[in-house]
Scaffold this active site. Structure first.
Site, PDB file in Angstrom:
ATOM      1  CE1 TYR A   1      -4.027   2.056   0.753  1.00 62.53           C
ATOM      2  CE2 TYR A   1      -2.696   3.054   2.479  1.00 62.53           C
ATOM      3  CZ  TYR A   1      -3.835   3.048   1.697  1.00 62.53           C
ATOM      4  OH  TYR A   1      -4.786   4.034   1.859  1.00 62.53           O
TER       5      TYR A   1
ATOM      6  CE  LYS B   1      -3.759   4.847  -1.374  1.00 60.88           C
ATOM      7  NZ  LYS B   1      -4.791   5.284  -2.340  1.00 60.88           N
TER       8      LYS B   1
END
Ligand code: NAP
Length: 247
Positions: free
Chosen positions: A156, A160
């Site tokens: 993640y 991001k």
């Protein structure tokens, strides 16, 4: 200041959580909104009705934006329905949190596909239309985890952080065209994504947030409106809406 009346916005993953708050806020400022969903058909229909009751105009389109042909379909349906496109909010996202030792290749790839490759897919399909707008806006919903890292979140965090680099480079390329490109980096916002975190860990997180509470989806939506309405000289930036957790 840009008037959003009759501008057309796509919000990916726009039927629930942060995306739903963004869809509603854009509609309440007069924008016509394409609410993209992948699996949330019921919530998308409910949201379209709510927006209509508020006097707004919204239209739901099913598309898995991690697939380039579906992102293209999303943009095609937007143009067929509303005839123009001014704002793209790349909000769709998932987590598959595991420590790196336990992370499977599938967990890595799914998270990169949905959070990062979707941003490429949607932007590539939308750009020809955004360039025709006099106030094109691309807003990428990144995360504090892309800035500070997160335990059990290598996949993640990479996605991001990738969105942030992408935001800066595309902002440079599009600056002359008048299309601005920015990232919003939320801290911990009280949606399904954060409600999945075990209660004891949630308590530990809140204790570290200087304002001592989770954020609300509407607080992210207000950041989107700021960038859309007042952001003509803001590009390549990260807007941190995190209660002071990362400075
Ligand atoms: P959420 O409640 O879990 O909602 C996720 C949204 O993403 C849903 O609308 C979902 O649509 C959509 N989505 C997932 N896969 C998709 C796909 N393949 N194609 C299209 N849409 C897809 O999460 P949230 O908290 O609102 O998060 C929204 C964004 O903010 C995400 O990018 C997330 O990473 C980011 N963010 C959240 C937080 C937080 O604390 N909540 C913090 C920082 C950043 P369906 O339901 O239709 O599948």
């Amino acid at each position: 200041m840009t008037d959003l009346t009759n501008k057309v916005a796509i919000v990916t993953g726009g039927a629930r959580g942060i995306g739903a708050a963004i869809s509603k806020e854009l509609a309440s400022h007069g924008a016509r909104v394409v609410v993209n969903y992948n699996s949330s058909k019921g919530p998308s229909e409910k949201l379209i009705m709510e927006i209509a009751e508020m006097g707004g105009d919204a239209y739901a389109v099913q598309a898995d934006v991690s697939k380039s042909e579906e992102a293209q379909k999303l943009v095609n349906e937007t143009i067929n329905h509303f005839g123009r496109l001014d704002i793209v909010v790349n909000n769709a996202g998932i987590t598959r949190d595991r420590t790196f030792k336990k992370l499977k290749e599938e967990d890595w790839k799914n998270v990169i596909d949905v959070n990062l490759n979707s941003v490429y897919n949607t932007t590539a399909a939308a750009l020809p239309y955004l360039l025709e707008s006099d106030s094109g806006r691309i807003i990428n919903i990144s995360s504090i985890i892309g800035q500070a890292g997160g335990f059990g979140q290598t996949n993640y965090s990479a996605a991001k952080a990738g969105m942030i680099g992408y935001t800066k480079s595309l902002a440079l390329e599009l600056a002359k065209s008048g299309v601005t490109v920015n990232a919003i980096c939320p801290g911990f916002i009280d949606t399904a994504m954060v409600q999945e975190i075990p209660e004891n860990i949630r308590e530990q997180i809140v204790a570290k947030i200087p304002v001592r509470r989770f954020g609300q989806a509407e607080e992210i939506a207000r950041g989107v409106i700021f960038l859309c309405k007042d952001g003509e000289y803001i590009t390549g930036q990260q807007l941190n809406i995190n209660g002071g957790l990362y400075m």
